[in-house]
Motif scaffolding. Structure first.
Motif, PDB file in Angstrom:
ATOM      1  N   ARG A 414     -16.902  37.741  24.989  1.00  0.00           N
ATOM      2  CA  ARG A 414     -15.856  38.200  24.083  1.00  0.00           C
ATOM      3  C   ARG A 414     -16.499  39.071  23.002  1.00  0.00           C
ATOM      4  NH1 ARG A 414     -10.690  36.496  22.493  1.00  0.00           N
ATOM      5  NH2 ARG A 414     -10.164  36.944  20.320  1.00  0.00           N
ATOM      6  N   GLU A 415     -16.120  40.345  22.994  1.00  0.00           N
ATOM      7  CA  GLU A 415     -16.605  41.305  21.993  1.00  0.00           C
ATOM      8  C   GLU A 415     -18.124  41.295  21.895  1.00  0.00           C
ATOM      9  OE1 GLU A 415     -14.557  40.430  18.378  1.00  0.00           O
ATOM     10  OE2 GLU A 415     -12.620  41.115  19.155  1.00  0.00           O
ATOM     11  N   GLY A 416     -18.780  41.296  23.048  1.00  0.00           N
ATOM     12  CA  GLY A 416     -20.231  41.422  23.094  1.00  0.00           C
ATOM     13  C   GLY A 416     -21.023  40.138  23.072  1.00  0.00           C
ATOM     14  N   SER A 417     -20.369  38.989  22.953  1.00  0.00           N
ATOM     15  CA  SER A 417     -21.077  37.705  22.912  1.00  0.00           C
ATOM     16  C   SER A 417     -20.498  36.755  23.953  1.00  0.00           C
ATOM     17  CB  SER A 417     -20.967  37.069  21.517  1.00  0.00           C
ATOM     18  OG  SER A 417     -21.547  37.886  20.529  1.00  0.00           O
ATOM     19  N   MET A 418     -21.342  35.813  24.401  1.00  0.00           N
ATOM     20  CA  MET A 418     -20.868  34.791  25.330  1.00  0.00           C
ATOM     21  C   MET A 418     -19.849  33.914  24.618  1.00  0.00           C
ATOM     22  SD  MET A 418     -24.378  33.690  27.316  1.00  0.00           S
ATOM     23  CE  MET A 418     -25.346  33.528  25.813  1.00  0.00           C
ATOM     24  N   CYS A 419     -18.703  33.714  25.268  1.00  0.00           N
ATOM     25  CA  CYS A 419     -17.635  32.928  24.654  1.00  0.00           C
ATOM     26  C   CYS A 419     -16.768  32.364  25.765  1.00  0.00           C
ATOM     27  CB  CYS A 419     -16.811  33.806  23.709  1.00  0.00           C
ATOM     28  SG  CYS A 419     -15.682  32.889  22.663  1.00  0.00           S
ATOM     29  N   GLY A 420     -16.700  31.025  25.861  1.00  0.00           N
ATOM     30  CA  GLY A 420     -15.961  30.386  26.935  1.00  0.00           C
ATOM     31  C   GLY A 420     -16.909  29.684  27.886  1.00  0.00           C
ATOM     32  N   TYR A 421     -16.402  29.315  29.034  1.00  0.00           N
ATOM     33  CA  TYR A 421     -17.203  28.545  29.992  1.00  0.00           C
ATOM     34  C   TYR A 421     -18.201  29.441  30.716  1.00  0.00           C
ATOM     35  CZ  TYR A 421     -18.491  25.440  33.793  1.00  0.00           C
ATOM     36  OH  TYR A 421     -19.198  24.673  34.674  1.00  0.00           O
ATOM     37  N   GLY A 422     -19.394  28.875  30.966  1.00  0.00           N
ATOM     38  CA  GLY A 422     -20.404  29.626  31.695  1.00  0.00           C
ATOM     39  C   GLY A 422     -21.459  28.734  32.303  1.00  0.00           C
ATOM     40  N   ILE A 423     -22.232  29.330  33.198  1.00  0.00           N
ATOM     41  CA  ILE A 423     -23.363  28.643  33.830  1.00  0.00           C
ATOM     42  C   ILE A 423     -24.603  29.489  33.587  1.00  0.00           C
ATOM     43  CG2 ILE A 423     -24.379  27.816  35.988  1.00  0.00           C
ATOM     44  CD1 ILE A 423     -21.553  27.437  37.056  1.00  0.00           C
ATOM     45  N   LEU A 440     -23.649  31.322  21.525  1.00  0.00           N
ATOM     46  CA  LEU A 440     -24.406  30.071  21.460  1.00  0.00           C
ATOM     47  C   LEU A 440     -23.656  28.966  22.193  1.00  0.00           C
ATOM     48  CD1 LEU A 440     -25.402  30.192  17.689  1.00  0.00           C
ATOM     49  CD2 LEU A 440     -26.834  30.819  19.639  1.00  0.00           C
ATOM     50  N   ARG A 441     -24.413  27.945  22.651  1.00  0.00           N
ATOM     51  CA  ARG A 441     -23.779  26.791  23.279  1.00  0.00           C
ATOM     52  C   ARG A 441     -22.926  26.066  22.241  1.00  0.00           C
ATOM     53  NH1 ARG A 441     -29.212  25.519  26.637  1.00  0.00           N
ATOM     54  NH2 ARG A 441     -30.064  25.500  24.547  1.00  0.00           N
ATOM     55  N   HIS A 442     -21.653  25.901  22.559  1.00  0.00           N
ATOM     56  CA  HIS A 442     -20.731  25.343  21.575  1.00  0.00           C
ATOM     57  C   HIS A 442     -19.579  24.674  22.313  1.00  0.00           C
ATOM     58  CE1 HIS A 442     -19.266  25.284  17.350  1.00  0.00           C
ATOM     59  NE2 HIS A 442     -18.070  25.213  17.937  1.00  0.00           N
ATOM     60  N   GLY A 443     -19.391  23.376  22.068  1.00  0.00           N
ATOM     61  CA  GLY A 443     -18.398  22.619  22.799  1.00  0.00           C
ATOM     62  C   GLY A 443     -19.077  21.704  23.809  1.00  0.00           C
ATOM     63  N   PHE A 444     -18.326  21.223  24.766  1.00  0.00           N
ATOM     64  CA  PHE A 444     -18.894  20.300  25.743  1.00  0.00           C
ATOM     65  C   PHE A 444     -19.737  21.059  26.766  1.00  0.00           C
ATOM     66  CE2 PHE A 444     -18.868  17.882  29.690  1.00  0.00           C
ATOM     67  CZ  PHE A 444     -19.317  16.645  29.245  1.00  0.00           C
ATOM     68  N   GLY A 445     -20.903  20.448  27.126  1.00  0.00           N
ATOM     69  CA  GLY A 445     -21.758  21.071  28.129  1.00  0.00           C
ATOM     70  C   GLY A 445     -22.828  20.126  28.623  1.00  0.00           C
ATOM     71  N   VAL A 446     -23.440  20.511  29.740  1.00  0.00           N
ATOM     72  CA  VAL A 446     -24.504  19.708  30.368  1.00  0.00           C
ATOM     73  C   VAL A 446     -25.733  20.588  30.511  1.00  0.00           C
ATOM     74  CG1 VAL A 446     -25.218  18.401  32.399  1.00  0.00           C
ATOM     75  CG2 VAL A 446     -22.831  18.328  31.632  1.00  0.00           C
ATOM     76  N   LEU A 447     -26.851  20.139  29.951  1.00  0.00           N
ATOM     77  CA  LEU A 447     -28.141  20.830  30.089  1.00  0.00           C
ATOM     78  C   LEU A 447     -29.060  19.933  30.897  1.00  0.00           C
ATOM     79  CD1 LEU A 447     -30.029  23.208  29.355  1.00  0.00           C
ATOM     80  CD2 LEU A 447     -30.734  21.890  27.362  1.00  0.00           C
ATOM     81  N   GLU A 448     -29.521  20.467  32.031  1.00  0.00           N
ATOM     82  CA  GLU A 448     -30.314  19.655  32.941  1.00  0.00           C
ATOM     83  C   GLU A 448     -31.504  20.463  33.422  1.00  0.00           C
ATOM     84  OE1 GLU A 448     -29.601  16.827  36.883  1.00  0.00           O
ATOM     85  OE2 GLU A 448     -28.150  18.391  36.362  1.00  0.00           O
ATOM     86  N   SER A 449     -32.687  19.839  33.379  1.00  0.00           N
ATOM     87  CA  SER A 449     -33.890  20.490  33.896  1.00  0.00           C
ATOM     88  C   SER A 449     -34.130  20.055  35.331  1.00  0.00           C
ATOM     89  CB  SER A 449     -35.106  20.157  33.028  1.00  0.00           C
ATOM     90  OG  SER A 449     -35.309  18.753  32.998  1.00  0.00           O
TER      91      SER A 449
END
Length: 551
Positions: A414-423, A440-449
């Motif tokens: 959105r307007e040049g920045s990541m905004c919404g759901y993504g992988i 930036l990561r904002h809201g619910f998410g899963v970070l897995e190595s």
């Protein structure tokens, strides 16, 4: 029965065929017989243009011979062969195209003085050829230069031939009555070759004006701007105009570019990426480009109208990729260029797009629609754009400095920045699946190595401005630890539960990633351990219920 016009056409084709053969033997072949290969790149380019003209001349001679053959068949058997069998009538468009190719090849030679440069090494030879060249010329002084004689020797026969074509076809059209099946063909051919006369005059006038322009510029500017296909359409020295915010000394409109000369600086704008802004008054109009907005001003409104019209028509012509026929602005396409286009461009101005190349759809000077953006450092973005910014779904690759690996972002923008759901798949073997806001990561998410990572772990929970904040669960596979609770600024902060590798559960309050108010501990059996979402080996017991975010 054949008409007198058909007999005249046959004589005309016979004379023109013989003239083309003489031009080939007296002019084109001697010009190409330059040995050894010249070291000067300009002379080599001139010889290439002459070779191209020679090939066009050969095709023109071949089609003239075909036309002559069809005329002889018609005159020899008028009762059996109809008027519509004449090549000049049944295939007028192909005959016209061959003439157009010859005219454009000839104009390219004129614009860069290819005849003079190619003949320079054999000056004495051409002086001896003056008498032979005189057979091809009418009204040219014997004192004229070799270059002028060669130029006229290639122009005069064609101009006379096309003029006679038009006169004879018009006369033939008058002699053929309305019900005749070939009348429509005759009228069509007469119209085409009448237009060819206008096309030839404008094309040659532009070539001569371009040749004169190169003489008026310094050798440095000439080397930068001169190309065989480039034609001058308008010069501010002929019709005055000023351009702001740049204070330029001279404005040149070519068939492919708008050029502003400012001292030793040359500003070149590709016409495919020039938009004429419709918002204007009588004394000014604006041009939009990917990085600039130019204002054209003039004290005379009529002069400004000429510039605006020529720029508009030149943009249309550049987008079509061919010259208008019969003259500039008379093409079959709409006279106003489309607002949306698909072109490649490399940004020059400082900023986040400096040296980046965008290839895709544009609208009014900005990337708009589907496209690909590539930076010199290896970053690239494929997706949707809106008014110059990434907007909508897109995929971005960012190379890592140390290894041959990339961070891959597949998400909404959105307007040049990541905004919404993504992988996002990182080069560090981590994967994030969740929501973004402002990049930036904002809201619910899963970070897995990945399991093969040095410190494999998994975090499932909430994020705020790129950091773990709020309720979340972290599992460290290498240490066998799990934390279920509250986070703040990427650290454990607030009520939570820690499960060790031995199965001992600690619940209490954490601050700055450390437990500051321990509660009761419990060593349950493996079947009663708290279960993190996504884990099949752990189960939550009532006594170890995770605290709510409001605790």
């Amino acid at each position: 029965m054949c008409s007198p016009e058909e007999e005249a056409l046959q004589r005309l084709e016979e004379v023109f065929s013989a003239t083309l053969a003489r031009v080939n033997s007296l002019v084109l072949q001697p010009l190409l017989e330059t040995t050894p290969e010249p070291s000067d790149p300009q002379v080599r380019e001139c010889l290439r243009l002459v070779q191209q003209l020679h090939q066009s001349s050969q095709r023109l001679w071949e089609v003239t011979e075909e036309s002559l053959y069809s005329l002889r068949r018609r005159l020899g058997h008028p009762d059996a062969v109809g008027l519509e069998s004449l090549l000049l009538l049944r295939d007028a468009d192909r005959v016209l195209q061959v003439h157009v190719e010859y005219i454009e090849s000839y104009a390219s030679c004129v614009a860069v003085q290819a005849f003079q440069k190619a003949a320079k090494k054999r000056r004495e030879f051409w002086r001896g050829q003056r008498k032979a060249l005189g057979q091809l010329l009418l009204g040219v002084s014997s004192e004229a230069s070799v270059g002028t004689a060669l130029t006229q020797a290639l122009r005069q026969p064609l101009a006379h031939h096309v003029q006679q074509y038009v006169l004879l076809l018009l006369s033939l059209g008058d002699s053929v009555t309305e019900p005749h099946p070939a009348r429509e063909l005759v009228v069509h051919a007469a119209t085409l070759f009448g237009n060819l006369q206008s096309f030839m005059r404008q094309t040659l006038d532009q070539a001569l004006a371009t040749q004169a322009l190169w003489h008026s510029l310094s050798s440095r500017l000439r080397d930068v701007l001169c190309t065989p296909a480039r034609r001058l359409l308008q010069d501010s020295q002929d019709i005055a105009v000023t351009v702001t915010p740049l204070r330029v000394e001279r404005v040149l409109l070519f068939n492919d570019a708008l050029v502003l000369l400012q001292g030793h600086s040359v500003h070149t704008f590709d016409l495919k990426l020039v938009w004429v802004d419709p918002g204007q008054d009588g004394c000014i109009f604006h041009l939009l480009t990917p990085e600039d907005k130019l204002s054209f001003c003039s004290k005379n409104p009529q002069d400004l109208m000429v510039w605006r019209w020529k720029v508009t028509q030149a943009v249309c012509q550049a987008l079509r990729g061919k010259k208008d026929f019969p003259v500039l602005g008379a093409g079959l396409e709409p006279s106003e260029p489309p607002a949306c286009r698909c072109v490649a461009y490399t940004f020059r101005a400082e900023g986040r797009l400096c040296q980046a190349t965008y290839e895709g759809e544009w609208c009014r000077g900005r990337p708009h629609g589907r496209g690909t953006l590539r930076w010199p450092d290896g970053r690239n973005h494929v997706g949707s754009f809106c008014q110059g910014l990434e907007h909508g779904f897109g995929i971005r690759l960012v190379p890592q400095a140390s290894e041959d690996k990339f961070d891959c972002y597949k998400c909404h923008w959105r307007e040049g920045s990541m905004c919404g759901y993504g992988i996002c798949e990182y080069g560090t073997d981590e994967v994030y699946k969740g929501y973004f806001w402002a990049g930036l990561r904002h809201g619910f998410g899963v970070l897995e190595s990945a399991p093969q990572a040095p410190q494999p772990c998994r975090y499932t929970g909430h994020w705020e401005k790129g950091q773990r904040s709020g309720y979340g669960i972290k599992e460290d596979s290498d240490r066998g630890e799990r934390y279920i609770g509250m986070w703040q600024a990427d650290q454990r902060h607030g009520p939570g539960v820690m499960v060790t590798q031995a199965g001992v559960c600690y619940q209490g309050t954490f601050q700055a990633d450390k437990m500051v108010s321990p509660g009761p501990s419990l060593a349950p059996t493996p079947a009663s351990l708290p279960r993190a979402p996504g884990s099949s080996s752990l189960k939550t017991t009532p006594c170890m219920k995770a605290p709510s975010p409001g605790t």
